[in-house]
Write an enzyme that holds these catalytic residues in place. Structure first.
Site, PDB file in Angstrom:
ATOM      1  N   ARG A 192      40.128  46.807  82.556  1.00 10.84           N
ATOM      2  CA  ARG A 192      40.846  47.246  83.759  1.00 10.84           C
ATOM      3  C   ARG A 192      42.014  46.316  84.014  1.00 10.84           C
ATOM      4  O   ARG A 192      43.110  46.734  84.364  1.00 10.84           O
ATOM      5  CB  ARG A 192      39.909  47.263  84.963  1.00 10.84           C
ATOM      6  CG  ARG A 192      39.225  48.568  85.228  1.00 10.84           C
ATOM      7  CD  ARG A 192      38.582  49.177  83.989  1.00 10.84           C
ATOM      8  NE  ARG A 192      37.927  50.429  84.297  1.00 10.84           N
ATOM      9  CZ  ARG A 192      36.683  50.517  84.754  1.00 10.84           C
ATOM     10  NH1 ARG A 192      35.946  49.433  84.903  1.00 10.84           N
ATOM     11  NH2 ARG A 192      36.161  51.687  85.034  1.00 10.84           N
ATOM     12  N   ASP A 221      38.616  50.863  78.133  1.00 11.04           N
ATOM     13  CA  ASP A 221      38.408  51.759  79.277  1.00 11.04           C
ATOM     14  C   ASP A 221      39.661  52.610  79.445  1.00 11.04           C
ATOM     15  O   ASP A 221      40.570  52.576  78.603  1.00 11.04           O
ATOM     16  CB  ASP A 221      38.070  50.966  80.549  1.00 11.04           C
ATOM     17  CG  ASP A 221      37.099  51.743  81.441  1.00 11.04           C
ATOM     18  OD1 ASP A 221      37.467  52.854  81.878  1.00 11.04           O
ATOM     19  OD2 ASP A 221      35.989  51.258  81.686  1.00 11.04           O
ATOM     20  N   HIS A 295      35.470  57.223  79.883  1.00  7.76           N
ATOM     21  CA  HIS A 295      36.263  55.989  80.039  1.00  7.76           C
ATOM     22  C   HIS A 295      37.162  55.731  78.821  1.00  7.76           C
ATOM     23  O   HIS A 295      37.380  54.575  78.451  1.00  7.76           O
ATOM     24  CB  HIS A 295      35.334  54.780  80.266  1.00  7.76           C
ATOM     25  CG  HIS A 295      34.675  54.787  81.615  1.00  7.76           C
ATOM     26  ND1 HIS A 295      35.311  54.375  82.762  1.00  7.76           N
ATOM     27  CD2 HIS A 295      33.433  55.168  82.002  1.00  7.76           C
ATOM     28  CE1 HIS A 295      34.482  54.486  83.789  1.00  7.76           C
ATOM     29  NE2 HIS A 295      33.342  54.974  83.357  1.00  7.76           N
ATOM     30  N   GLU A 373      29.119  57.602  82.891  1.00 10.47           N
ATOM     31  CA  GLU A 373      30.051  58.385  83.710  1.00 10.47           C
ATOM     32  C   GLU A 373      30.965  59.300  82.891  1.00 10.47           C
ATOM     33  O   GLU A 373      32.137  59.467  83.234  1.00 10.47           O
ATOM     34  CB  GLU A 373      30.900  57.433  84.568  1.00 10.47           C
ATOM     35  CG  GLU A 373      30.054  56.575  85.465  1.00 10.47           C
ATOM     36  CD  GLU A 373      30.848  55.589  86.310  1.00 10.47           C
ATOM     37  OE1 GLU A 373      30.480  55.427  87.479  1.00 10.47           O
ATOM     38  OE2 GLU A 373      31.829  54.988  85.813  1.00 10.47           O
ATOM     39  N   TYR A 464      26.055  43.690  90.974  1.00 10.59           N
ATOM     40  CA  TYR A 464      27.433  44.145  90.750  1.00 10.59           C
ATOM     41  C   TYR A 464      28.406  43.234  91.493  1.00 10.59           C
ATOM     42  O   TYR A 464      28.525  43.270  92.724  1.00 10.59           O
ATOM     43  CB  TYR A 464      27.579  45.617  91.156  1.00 10.59           C
ATOM     44  CG  TYR A 464      27.466  46.518  89.935  1.00 10.59           C
ATOM     45  CD1 TYR A 464      26.565  46.200  88.912  1.00 10.59           C
ATOM     46  CD2 TYR A 464      28.263  47.647  89.771  1.00 10.59           C
ATOM     47  CE1 TYR A 464      26.471  46.983  87.773  1.00 10.59           C
ATOM     48  CE2 TYR A 464      28.170  48.435  88.632  1.00 10.59           C
ATOM     49  CZ  TYR A 464      27.268  48.093  87.633  1.00 10.59           C
ATOM     50  OH  TYR A 464      27.179  48.863  86.504  1.00 10.59           O
ATOM     51  N   ASP A 466      31.570  43.194  91.485  1.00 13.69           N
ATOM     52  CA  ASP A 466      32.822  43.756  92.006  1.00 13.69           C
ATOM     53  C   ASP A 466      32.657  44.223  93.452  1.00 13.69           C
ATOM     54  O   ASP A 466      33.646  44.477  94.133  1.00 13.69           O
ATOM     55  CB  ASP A 466      33.306  44.925  91.142  1.00 13.69           C
ATOM     56  CG  ASP A 466      32.265  46.022  91.008  1.00 13.69           C
ATOM     57  OD1 ASP A 466      31.068  45.689  90.839  1.00 13.69           O
ATOM     58  OD2 ASP A 466      32.627  47.204  91.085  1.00 13.69           O
ATOM     59  N   TRP A 510      33.235  44.155  87.261  1.00 13.27           N
ATOM     60  CA  TRP A 510      34.260  45.163  86.968  1.00 13.27           C
ATOM     61  C   TRP A 510      35.548  44.706  87.645  1.00 13.27           C
ATOM     62  O   TRP A 510      35.502  44.095  88.719  1.00 13.27           O
ATOM     63  CB  TRP A 510      33.816  46.536  87.484  1.00 13.27           C
ATOM     64  CG  TRP A 510      32.521  46.973  86.890  1.00 13.27           C
ATOM     65  CD1 TRP A 510      31.285  46.896  87.461  1.00 13.27           C
ATOM     66  CD2 TRP A 510      32.317  47.499  85.580  1.00 13.27           C
ATOM     67  NE1 TRP A 510      30.335  47.357  86.591  1.00 13.27           N
ATOM     68  CE2 TRP A 510      30.939  47.736  85.433  1.00 13.27           C
ATOM     69  CE3 TRP A 510      33.168  47.813  84.512  1.00 13.27           C
ATOM     70  CZ2 TRP A 510      30.384  48.262  84.263  1.00 13.27           C
ATOM     71  CZ3 TRP A 510      32.624  48.343  83.354  1.00 13.27           C
ATOM     72  CH2 TRP A 510      31.248  48.561  83.234  1.00 13.27           C
ATOM     73  N   THR A 511      36.686  45.038  87.041  1.00 15.48           N
ATOM     74  CA  THR A 511      37.899  44.374  87.533  1.00 15.48           C
ATOM     75  C   THR A 511      39.009  45.328  87.971  1.00 15.48           C
ATOM     76  O   THR A 511      40.172  44.954  87.937  1.00 15.48           O
ATOM     77  CB  THR A 511      38.448  43.405  86.459  1.00 15.48           C
ATOM     78  OG1 THR A 511      38.768  44.160  85.285  1.00 15.48           O
ATOM     79  CG2 THR A 511      37.454  42.315  86.110  1.00 15.48           C
ATOM     80  N   GLU A 512      38.639  46.535  88.391  1.00 13.37           N
ATOM     81  CA  GLU A 512      39.703  47.409  88.922  1.00 13.37           C
ATOM     82  C   GLU A 512      40.529  46.684  89.984  1.00 13.37           C
ATOM     83  O   GLU A 512      41.741  46.791  90.026  1.00 13.37           O
ATOM     84  CB  GLU A 512      39.097  48.669  89.559  1.00 13.37           C
ATOM     85  CG  GLU A 512      38.591  49.690  88.578  1.00 13.37           C
ATOM     86  CD  GLU A 512      37.091  49.569  88.393  1.00 13.37           C
ATOM     87  OE1 GLU A 512      36.561  48.435  88.437  1.00 13.37           O
ATOM     88  OE2 GLU A 512      36.451  50.615  88.197  1.00 13.37           O
TER      89      GLU A 512
END
Ligand code: ACM
Length: 654
Positions: A192, A221, A295, A373, A464, A466, A510-512
């Site tokens: 991300r 991703d 993804h 997903e 999680y 994030d 996660w790094t969105e």
């Protein structure tokens, strides 16, 4: 990361005073769990199996000799200890081997006769006034013994610069220690947002302090393909780059075709070899993840023929614009086709090339192939997928994904590696040799273990990183929250599960919304300490109150080490409701005990001369802002929180 579950709603957990089982009798350095514990001289995270404090101190002399076995594996162990003991202290530290080392001040000994209690990662650490001794069966155990030893010295030992006027002493103690589980992982999403090789090394240096031994790199991703694959140059020429956007990820204005695609990066295979070696020297395995079939927009933007809809769109690597509709839950509906086509043989030969190279690069026995997903809506419309279903007797899209996973698993296994995926891989018909990483809560991991799959527990409910650590008014906005005390409840081996199938546990970053390494650290610590203790320490030794006393001491160590962490645990929790006559009622609480909350409704900034929160509040009609801050005694400790009354009214309507 995802939006499936709003697992922990912001500010809804009121757990002040929460405490776990009492400490075992072998621990003598901590007090029984009471609400106002004092800092302790021995404050190791994760809590060791047994700590017996002895009288006296070891004082570091100006000339220190470390005796250690002369194996290549030991090089980084001794180099690390040498660095920590010499840089901040100015001591001259030499390393010797080849004789018995009886007179060395610090002796690292590999057991001739294996001590079965210690396994491959355990150690015994004895600090006496005149000598420090660490014993282990393997070099990894000595490394963890050294990590604990460093935590016995004053916090300044973490400094990158020489310090002065410090008494470099460590308390005398006998420690026996070994991990609860073998898989102690952290996942860093480098897809991300790209993190440079040096930043990944910085992340590794921080994680080994807490005895993590696996770094899971999420390498691909929708937003980026980060690994050089020979023969597929567009993966990194096209797939590694998007448009730099700043703000709140997810709903960015779609970039125009002429906006420069210069944001991102990738690791060459040489870079990865360097990282793998760097990690291995620190007893960390890197597990690569190639996330398919969902993804996969970065791969499809590079090679559109990998989708079932090659001519449909001008595919572009995602820059944070909306590409998915989650309004009907999982699986999501893709607005842009980001799935590899399960009915296209080219996809399997592409994956064969990718997996061949990944398997050759990464020595770790597992390759993670994602599987989470995956949207089905483009598959549903595809004639090729319909024909595949008929040919293979597949009744629904889960079975189509199951077919895909089986093909991918066969490729992974043909390269001599073990196949792992996110727990959605169980939704089709999964082969028993597949390993499952459970993220949609704990239940999927329990089910997988019942079906005799190997399982790594990384439930979003507890692990999680994030997710927001406190109220969204102070934290970068994400759709769910996970406070430190909830992360500390993580149990990688839940009741009723056969532990032999549980390889261990892992926290995922996660790094969105995480665009730089300082923010990655902020999101990881202190929750990473909570997860580390959950996967290392005996369950019966976990204790929230004594843990948090140690966390605060580690905050000071991280300050010296210049590693960022979140102070969110000090911020108050807001809870709102309505009275019978529809008035807004505000309840404030804190995650930890011993804090006072001061507040104002008059737009000025409260301090400890302002009203102290003692009972539920109702704002006056014209008030627009509630400002709150926590204090410990006369010291401000939380951040100033500015909460609009409108926001509280909105929450009360939900
Ligand atoms: C995931 O969080 N989608 C594995």
């Amino acid at each position: 990361m995802k939006r499936l579950f709003l697992l922990v709603l912001s500010g809804m957990i009121s757990t002040a005073g929460y405490s776990q089982a009492p400490l075992s009798t072998t621990t003598t350095m901590t007090e029984p769990a009471t609400s106002n514990l004092l800092p302790t001289e021995i404050a190791i995270i994760p809590e060791p199996v047994s700590v017996i404090k002895q009288a006296g101190h070891f004082i570091l002399p100006e000339n220190v000799t470390i005796y250690a076995p002369a194996s290549p594996e030991m090089k980084q162990v001794t180099r690390f200890l040498q660095e920590r003991l010499s840089i901040p202290t100015g001591s001259y530290v030499s390393v010797v081997s080849g004789h018995t080392g009886e007179h060395a001040q610090i002796r690292l000994i590999l057991n001739d006769k294996q001590n079965p209690q210690l396994g491959t990662e355990g150690y015994q650490l004895t600090v006496k006034p005149n000598q420090i001794l660490i014993r282990a069966n393997k070099a990894a155990g000595l490394y963890y013994g050294v990590q604990s030893l460093v935590q016995l010295f004053p916090k300044e030992i973490e400094s990158k610069e020489p310090g002065s006027h410090i008494r470099w002493s460590a308390p005398c103690v006998d420690i026996t220690d070994y991990p609860r589980v073998g898989w102690r992982g952290l996942m860093l999403d480098v897809a991300r947002h790209f993190f440079t090789k040096e930043e990944v090394k910085q992340y590794i240096n921080a994680m080994v302090r807490y005895k993590y031994n696996i770094l899971h790199l999420h390498l691909t991703d929708d937003e980026g393909w980060r690994i050089e694959i020979k023969g597929f140059p567009k993966l990194t020429e096209v797939g590694a780059w998007n448009v730099k956007k700043t703000g709140e990820f997810g709903n960015f204005i779609p970039p125009t075709p002429d906006e420069p695609r210069t944001y991102g990066g990738f690791y060459t295979q040489e870079d990865l070899k360097e990282l793998i070696q760097y990690a291995q020297d620190r007893f960390v395995n890197i597990m690569p993840e190639i996330d398919v079939p969902g993804h996969s927009l970065a791969a499809i933007a590079s090679y559109p023929e990998l989708s079932c809809t090659p001519g449909a769109e001008n595919y572009r690597v995602r820059s944070g614009e909306r590409i998915m509709d989650w309004s009907r839950g999982a699986p999501p509906t893709a607005l842009v086709d980001n799935t590899l086509c399960p009915a296209n043989e080219k996809v399997y030969s592409f994956l064969d090339s990718v997996i061949t190279q990944v398997a050759a690069l990464f020595p770790f026995e597992y390759i993670h192939m994602g599987g989470d997903e995956a949207p089905f809506n483009f598959w549903q419309k595809s004639d090729a997928v319909k024909a595949l279903m008929q040919k293979e007797g597949l009744k629904n899209m889960h079975q189509v994904q199951g077919y895909f996973e089986k093909r991918v698993q066969a490729i992974v296994e043909s390269k001599g590696k073990k196949f792992m995926g996110w727990d959605e891989i169980m939704d089709g018909d999964l082969s028993p040799s597949a390993a499952v990483m459970s993220w949609r809560g704990v239940k999927n991991g329990v089910d997988a273990a019942m079906k005799k799959h190997e399982v790594v527990m990384s439930p979003s409910t507890y692990a999680y990183l994030d997710y927001m650590q406190a109220d969204q008014i102070t934290e970068p906005r994400v759709y769910a929250s996970l406070r430190l005390n909830k992360a500390y409840e993580f149990d990688p081996i839940p009741a009723g599960v056969d532990p032999k199938y549980i390889k261990g546990g892992q926290a995922n970053l996660w790094t969105e919304q995480v665009t730089n390494i300082r923010q990655a650290e902020y999101m990881t610590w202190p929750r990473g300490m909570a997860i580390a203790e959950s996967v290392w320490s005996p369950k019966e030794k976990k204790n929230w109150e004594t843990f948090f006393v140690r966390v605060e001491q580690h905050f000071q160590r991280l300050d010296v080490a210049e590693t960022k962490y979140a102070p969110s645990v000090y911020d108050p929790i807001f809870k709102v409701s309505r009275s019978a006559d529809k008035q807004l009622i505000i309840e404030l609480s804190t995650e930890i005990t011993g804090l006072d909350i001061y507040y104002s409704f008059d737009n000025s900034f409260p301090d400890h001369f302002y009203p102290k929160y003692t009972e539920k509040l109702t704002p006056q009609k014209d008030a627009t802002m509630l400002r709150v801050i926590t204090y410990r005694g006369k010291q401000p400790i939380g951040r100033m929180m500015n909460m609009p009354i409108d926001e509280l009214n909105k929450r009360a309507r939900r």
